[in-house]
Design an enzyme around this catalytic site. Sequence first.
Site, mmCIF file in Angstrom:
data_model
loop_
_atom_site.group_PDB
_atom_site.id
_atom_site.type_symbol
_atom_site.label_atom_id
_atom_site.label_comp_id
_atom_site.label_asym_id
_atom_site.label_seq_id
_atom_site.Cartn_x
_atom_site.Cartn_y
_atom_site.Cartn_z
ATOM 1 N NE ARG A 102 5.513 -23.915 36.232
ATOM 2 C CZ ARG A 102 5.472 -25.542 36.710
ATOM 3 N NH1 ARG A 102 5.948 -25.562 38.157
ATOM 4 N NH2 ARG A 102 5.911 -26.392 36.070
ATOM 5 C CG ASN A 104 7.955 -28.075 39.975
ATOM 6 O OD1 ASN A 104 7.216 -28.191 38.993
ATOM 7 N ND2 ASN A 104 8.869 -29.234 39.810
ATOM 8 C CG ASN A 155 10.203 -32.384 40.161
ATOM 9 O OD1 ASN A 155 9.038 -32.480 40.701
ATOM 10 N ND2 ASN A 155 10.346 -32.178 38.946
ATOM 11 C CG ASP A 205 7.819 -34.809 37.940
ATOM 12 O OD1 ASP A 205 7.729 -34.116 38.564
ATOM 13 O OD2 ASP A 205 7.123 -34.952 37.071
#
EC number: 3.1.1.17
Length: 302
Positions: A102, A104, A155, A205
């Site tokens: 998927r 991100n 990310n 992140d």
Amino acid sequence: MSSSIRIESVVKEKNRMGECPVWEEWENALIYVDINSQKVCRWSAVSCEVQCVSVDARVSSVALRQHGGYVITLGTRFAFLDWDSQKVTTILELEQDKPNNRFNDGKVDPKGRYFAGTMAEETAPGVRARRQGALYTLFPDLSVIKQLDQVDISNGLDWSLDHRTFFHIDSLAYAVHAFNYDVHTGKIVCPRLVYHLEEEERMPDGMCIDAEGKLWVACIDGGRVIRIDPETGKRIQTVRLPTSRITSCCFGGKDYAEMYVTSAYDGLDEATLAKEPQAGEIFKAWVLKGSHRIFLLLRSHH
């Protein structure tokens, strides 16, 4: 944490996996996603109310369109989202040969191109196919190119103030890398290490940049956002938050002098949730008036 910095929870509605905050200046609002709840949400700084639009897949990033509305990544698709009608229009679907993948994180570059990367989902707790992700760029003419391959979890991303450098995080590398960036073509080349996270900082992140050109990196499971000088590769500040799963950050508010920080409660067991009652909320951090410590400067407008 410096006593000159104030942390306040501004969005009490808890997110399973809050991510990708973006300040929407003309709405005086924060737009963000809850990946695992499959929602795009908007918090008004005026009314303090949250509105959400549900979509049909995990939605991982959102960006503003020049004339209103949004572009989002959901599943392995780029799509437009019309807020008023709640209509989602697919632009392009990618990686159909990788059913566990998927999209991100994603963000718009200084010329309006949408950079967004993919990742493999876990097939069991702690089990993930390695190097299945990639980084793509969606151009204003809706063409797409692949910029990077063999990525684990694409990310956080942003660009230097002089538009010569692109910064990117592959979470499982526990590092921030820089690339030479051509603002005219959008191409990136020549990766180099900027900063490798220390053990206590856990996994990087989301990320944003401030008006001094310093990077702010959200540390998921580290309960903090760290400020990094990309010129020296040194951490120069740590801001601790009241929950561990800190996912992303952006600047917003008046003069972009406030930092908004998203978090998640998915992945926390009952005992940890009891200790972290604010898990999944969205926080605002800013400097108290009269403080002599420099903290946040307004984010540059790309």
